[in-house]
Enzyme design. Sequence first.
Site, PDB file in Angstrom:
ATOM      1  N   LYS A 142     -14.301   2.551  -8.744  1.00 36.89           N
ATOM      2  CA  LYS A 142     -13.749   1.010  -6.764  1.00 36.89           C
ATOM      3  C   LYS A 142     -13.927   2.288  -5.724  1.00 36.89           C
ATOM      4  CE  LYS A 142     -10.997  -0.789  -9.430  1.00 36.89           C
ATOM      5  NZ  LYS A 142      -9.610   0.060 -10.625  1.00 36.89           N
TER       6      LYS A 142
HETATM    7  C1  LIG Z   1      -8.584  -1.366 -11.237  1.00 37.64           C
HETATM    8  C2  LIG Z   1      -7.513  -1.293 -11.230  1.00 37.64           C
HETATM    9  C3  LIG Z   1      -5.710  -1.308 -11.476  1.00 37.64           C
HETATM   10  C4  LIG Z   1      -6.037   0.062 -12.264  1.00 37.64           C
HETATM   11  O1  LIG Z   1      -6.046   0.870 -11.888  1.00 37.64           O
HETATM   12  P1  LIG Z   1      -6.912   2.239 -13.416  1.00 37.64           P
HETATM   13  O2  LIG Z   1      -7.452   3.895 -12.535  1.00 37.64           O
HETATM   14  O3  LIG Z   1      -8.284   1.878 -14.162  1.00 37.64           O
HETATM   15  O4  LIG Z   1      -6.121   2.857 -14.204  1.00 37.64           O
HETATM   16  C5  LIG Z   1      -4.979  -1.615 -11.132  1.00 37.64           C
HETATM   17  N1  LIG Z   1      -4.668  -3.612 -11.067  1.00 37.64           N
HETATM   18  C6  LIG Z   1      -6.021  -2.761 -10.312  1.00 37.64           C
HETATM   19  C7  LIG Z   1      -5.321  -4.513  -8.659  1.00 37.64           C
HETATM   20  C8  LIG Z   1      -7.010  -2.890 -10.245  1.00 37.64           C
HETATM   21  O5  LIG Z   1      -8.035  -2.877  -9.546  1.00 37.64           O
END
Ligand SMILES: *Cc1c(COP(=O)(O)O)cnc(C)c1O
Length: 378
Positions: free
Chosen positions: A183
Amino acid sequence: MGEFLPYGRQSVTEEDIAAVTEVLRGDWLTTGPAVTRFEADLAGHTGGNPAVAVTSGTAALHVAYAAAGVGPGDEVVVSPMTFVATAATAALQGAEVVFADVEPDTGNLAPAAARAALTERTKVVAAVDYAGHPAELDELRAVADSSGALLLEDAAHSVGGSWQGRPVGSMADLTTFSFFPTKNLTTAEGGAVVTPAGPLLERARAFRNHGLVRDRAAQRHPDEGAWHQEVHEFGLNYRLPDVLCALGSSQLRRLGEFGRRRAEIHARYDGGLADVAEVRTPVTRPGAEVMWHLYALRVLDGRRRALYEHLRGAGIGVQVNYIPAYWHPVFEDLGYRRGLCPAAEGFYREQLSLPLFPDLTDADVDRVIEEIRAFFGS
Ligand SMILES: *Cc1c(COP(=O)(O)O)cnc(C)c1O
């Protein structure tokens, strides 16, 4: 063939490492001053709305739905063009998930489809800032308000971005972030819920920490003793530790830099692929200041899979984000059928995420562009 290029990865510096080791040498490993600091630092990017740090983006969604009071008998309207967690956490709270279709250009929840999905049982409308591009938050706000529902923005892709001049985290009732390594900034695992001060914030904080009530004035049995803490509503342990919050604060200092580099790479792909007839480059709607998490190419004429395999064979770690959430067998088994959201399904069939992360070099980007051009013979 060069080294394998992933579609996303973290950028960690010696400063990040020093920030973590400093906490490891101190007194607090779990809930200490670095948590408070990280939450305050995050609020510097959300128009001042307070943040509640949690252990993942999934935990943030779960906390947000719990804070909203989502439970059996409620409906939650969700964009299907997302990672399954946006829907799964609502389902785990006992709600019925109602998928509403997306805008064909951005892949974001379509306000008209969300409006059509409302019933008197709708508790939350959950949009996703797909690829980092903010959803139509003003229209979605009006949709949510029209039925007394809360607006949730899954901003796992979009921390640092803004919409019509307002930062992500300042617009929805509940905004959730993820700090997974792919991210826009990372705490290894981690996430946060952002919400204006008030009952939602209090409930989010309580749910993160077992629902424990420590404030004597709020306790039912305050005379039990100074050690006493009590639970009024069930919660979980979703506390993000000090060690990881220190990494988060350190990473946040480079959020602007990350955003600029992501935008440069995005623009370089745009330029290098604009004249390739077999693909479409991503759109940016007026008013969107995008923190690009994904470079979401569209591959026409049913050639997405072939291009995916070609690029993977060339050591380029392209990805597909995402299969429509209701295609997961868990939703299939609940009766959700293909064809439910045609725009999302069309978007999925063409979608291909190209490598995009701050430490990607221009030469890496050019290599990806060349491979795509070579595949199409252009
Ligand atoms: C990555 C993601 C999540 C979940 O996040 P984690 O930290 O991996 O649990 C939820 N929604 C979206 C759109 C994501 O890209």
